[in-house]
Design a protein around this motif. Structure first.
Motif, PDB file in Angstrom:
ATOM      1  N   GLY A  30      47.034  32.403  17.220  1.00 17.00           N
ATOM      2  CA  GLY A  30      45.950  33.255  16.614  1.00 17.00           C
ATOM      3  C   GLY A  30      45.005  33.778  17.487  1.00 17.00           C
ATOM      4  N   LEU A  31      45.227  33.718  18.815  1.00 18.72           N
ATOM      5  CA  LEU A  31      44.531  34.083  19.665  1.00 18.72           C
ATOM      6  C   LEU A  31      44.391  35.717  20.046  1.00 18.72           C
ATOM      7  CD1 LEU A  31      44.008  31.223  22.209  1.00 18.72           C
ATOM      8  CD2 LEU A  31      42.221  31.863  20.642  1.00 18.72           C
ATOM      9  N   GLY A  32      45.769  36.103  19.977  1.00 16.13           N
ATOM     10  CA  GLY A  32      46.020  37.325  20.287  1.00 16.13           C
ATOM     11  C   GLY A  32      46.271  37.843  21.597  1.00 16.13           C
ATOM     12  N   TRP A  33      46.271  36.576  22.392  1.00 15.36           N
ATOM     13  CA  TRP A  33      46.674  36.788  23.835  1.00 15.36           C
ATOM     14  C   TRP A  33      47.114  35.573  24.513  1.00 15.36           C
ATOM     15  CZ3 TRP A  33      44.288  32.971  26.869  1.00 15.36           C
ATOM     16  CH2 TRP A  33      43.145  32.469  26.484  1.00 15.36           C
ATOM     17  N   VAL A  34      48.085  35.580  25.663  1.00 17.52           N
ATOM     18  CA  VAL A  34      48.709  34.494  26.184  1.00 17.52           C
ATOM     19  C   VAL A  34      48.335  34.864  27.528  1.00 17.52           C
ATOM     20  CG1 VAL A  34      50.385  34.487  24.547  1.00 17.52           C
ATOM     21  CG2 VAL A  34      50.737  35.602  26.446  1.00 17.52           C
ATOM     22  N   GLY A  35      48.423  33.590  28.211  1.00 13.05           N
ATOM     23  CA  GLY A  35      48.291  33.457  29.686  1.00 13.05           C
ATOM     24  C   GLY A  35      46.913  32.786  29.845  1.00 13.05           C
ATOM     25  N   ASP A  36      46.507  32.641  31.259  1.00 15.17           N
ATOM     26  CA  ASP A  36      45.402  32.036  31.415  1.00 15.17           C
ATOM     27  C   ASP A  36      45.422  30.386  30.903  1.00 15.17           C
ATOM     28  OD1 ASP A  36      42.703  31.680  32.853  1.00 15.17           O
ATOM     29  OD2 ASP A  36      41.850  32.452  31.122  1.00 15.17           O
ATOM     30  N   THR A  37      44.440  30.068  30.207  1.00 13.55           N
ATOM     31  CA  THR A  37      44.492  28.653  29.689  1.00 13.55           C
ATOM     32  C   THR A  37      45.230  28.609  28.251  1.00 13.55           C
ATOM     33  OG1 THR A  37      42.616  29.097  28.222  1.00 13.55           O
ATOM     34  CG2 THR A  37      42.266  28.220  30.585  1.00 13.55           C
ATOM     35  N   ASN A  38      46.039  29.673  27.850  1.00 12.92           N
ATOM     36  CA  ASN A  38      46.852  29.577  26.774  1.00 12.92           C
ATOM     37  C   ASN A  38      48.170  30.104  26.952  1.00 12.92           C
ATOM     38  OD1 ASN A  38      47.333  29.516  23.748  1.00 12.92           O
ATOM     39  ND2 ASN A  38      47.072  31.720  23.778  1.00 12.92           N
ATOM     40  N   GLU A  39      48.778  29.222  27.651  1.00 12.52           N
ATOM     41  CA  GLU A  39      50.216  29.565  28.122  1.00 12.52           C
ATOM     42  C   GLU A  39      51.160  28.829  27.136  1.00 12.52           C
ATOM     43  OE1 GLU A  39      52.834  31.370  29.417  1.00 12.52           O
ATOM     44  OE2 GLU A  39      51.085  31.750  30.727  1.00 12.52           O
ATOM     45  N   PRO A  40      51.740  29.347  26.456  1.00 12.26           N
ATOM     46  CA  PRO A  40      52.799  28.702  25.457  1.00 12.26           C
ATOM     47  C   PRO A  40      54.019  28.042  26.159  1.00 12.26           C
ATOM     48  CG  PRO A  40      52.465  30.789  24.435  1.00 12.26           C
ATOM     49  CD  PRO A  40      51.748  30.957  25.713  1.00 12.26           C
ATOM     50  N   ALA A  41      54.378  28.662  27.342  1.00 10.89           N
ATOM     51  CA  ALA A  41      55.423  28.045  28.191  1.00 10.89           C
ATOM     52  C   ALA A  41      55.068  26.546  28.479  1.00 10.89           C
ATOM     53  CB  ALA A  41      55.886  28.800  29.266  1.00 10.89           C
ATOM     54  N   GLU A  42      53.909  26.315  28.630  1.00 10.47           N
ATOM     55  CA  GLU A  42      53.317  25.139  29.278  1.00 10.47           C
ATOM     56  C   GLU A  42      52.909  23.962  28.346  1.00 10.47           C
ATOM     57  OE1 GLU A  42      50.149  25.717  32.148  1.00 10.47           O
ATOM     58  OE2 GLU A  42      51.362  27.183  33.315  1.00 10.47           O
ATOM     59  N   ARG A  43      53.325  24.217  27.114  1.00 13.17           N
ATOM     60  CA  ARG A  43      52.600  23.400  26.074  1.00 13.17           C
ATOM     61  C   ARG A  43      53.850  22.183  25.925  1.00 13.17           C
ATOM     62  NH1 ARG A  43      51.855  27.806  21.625  1.00 13.17           N
ATOM     63  NH2 ARG A  43      50.127  28.630  22.273  1.00 13.17           N
ATOM     64  N   SER A  44      53.439  20.857  25.871  1.00  7.06           N
ATOM     65  CA  SER A  44      54.165  19.828  25.855  1.00  7.06           C
ATOM     66  C   SER A  44      54.459  19.266  24.455  1.00  7.06           C
ATOM     67  CB  SER A  44      53.330  18.612  26.895  1.00  7.06           C
ATOM     68  OG  SER A  44      52.123  18.340  25.747  1.00  7.06           O
ATOM     69  N   GLY A  45      55.511  18.546  24.710  1.00  9.11           N
ATOM     70  CA  GLY A  45      55.874  18.135  23.136  1.00  9.11           C
ATOM     71  C   GLY A  45      57.412  18.597  23.018  1.00  9.11           C
ATOM     72  N   THR A  46      58.001  17.989  21.951  1.00 10.02           N
ATOM     73  CA  THR A  46      59.394  18.576  21.709  1.00 10.02           C
ATOM     74  C   THR A  46      59.232  19.568  20.511  1.00 10.02           C
ATOM     75  OG1 THR A  46      59.906  16.622  20.551  1.00 10.02           O
ATOM     76  CG2 THR A  46      60.686  16.781  22.697  1.00 10.02           C
ATOM     77  N   PRO A  47      60.041  20.525  20.424  1.00 11.72           N
ATOM     78  CA  PRO A  47      59.881  21.491  19.182  1.00 11.72           C
ATOM     79  C   PRO A  47      60.574  20.707  18.004  1.00 11.72           C
ATOM     80  CG  PRO A  47      61.610  22.431  20.758  1.00 11.72           C
ATOM     81  CD  PRO A  47      60.775  21.129  21.459  1.00 11.72           C
ATOM     82  N   PRO A  48      60.466  21.141  16.773  1.00 11.29           N
ATOM     83  CA  PRO A  48      60.931  20.483  15.708  1.00 11.29           C
ATOM     84  C   PRO A  48      62.534  21.057  15.540  1.00 11.29           C
ATOM     85  CG  PRO A  48      59.417  22.143  14.960  1.00 11.29           C
ATOM     86  CD  PRO A  48      59.297  21.988  16.216  1.00 11.29           C
ATOM     87  N   ALA A  49      63.255  20.304  14.937  1.00  9.51           N
ATOM     88  CA  ALA A  49      64.716  20.726  14.929  1.00  9.51           C
ATOM     89  C   ALA A  49      64.954  21.880  14.262  1.00  9.51           C
ATOM     90  CB  ALA A  49      65.567  19.440  14.110  1.00  9.51           C
ATOM     91  N   GLY A  50      64.324  22.361  13.393  1.00 11.36           N
ATOM     92  CA  GLY A  50      64.078  23.615  12.649  1.00 11.36           C
ATOM     93  C   GLY A  50      63.025  23.593  11.721  1.00 11.36           C
ATOM     94  N   PRO A  51      62.850  24.875  11.371  1.00  4.00           N
ATOM     95  CA  PRO A  51      61.475  25.142  10.295  1.00  4.00           C
ATOM     96  C   PRO A  51      61.817  24.387   9.178  1.00  4.00           C
ATOM     97  CG  PRO A  51      62.908  27.163  10.550  1.00  4.00           C
ATOM     98  CD  PRO A  51      63.654  26.238  11.582  1.00  4.00           C
TER      99      PRO A  51
END
Length: 101
Positions: A30-51
């Motif tokens: 919901g920030l409207g931007w990625v990069g800098d401190t908001n890098e989705p690729a660097e988020r830890s944790g395992t994604p859920p099996a499915g929605p």
């Protein structure tokens, strides 16, 4: 880390508006931007099996959202539509919340 850029999913709009309901972008949070401190690729944790099904989404715990939409299945439209892409058919039925004729 990289420089800030507009979110490729929401194109910087921070989410999606459906009538009075605003759903924030899950990619940028919901920030409207990625990069800098908001890098989705660097988020830890395992994604859920499915929605999870839409009627089990956590947005329904918000009293304002729950009060604005009559039904979690049809979102107040009183109809449910199913599309079978393999057969090339579309079927619409009345939702369980719709009054019987």
């Amino acid at each position: 880390m990289s420089d800030r850029i507009a979110c490729p999913e929401c194109e910087g709009r921070k989410g999606l508006r459906i009538g009075d309901l605003f759903l924030s972008c899950q990619f940028c949070g919901g920030l409207g931007w990625v990069g800098d401190t908001n890098e989705p690729a660097e988020r830890s944790g395992t994604p859920p099996a499915g929605p999870s099904p839409v009627w089990q989404h956590r947005v329904w715990s918000d009293p304002y959202v729950a009060s604005q939409l009559d039904c979690r299945y049809c979102l107040g439209s009183r109809h449910l539509t199913s599309i079978d892409e393999e057969a090339g058919t579309m079927r619409t039925i009345s939702c369980v919340c719709a009054p019987s004729p």
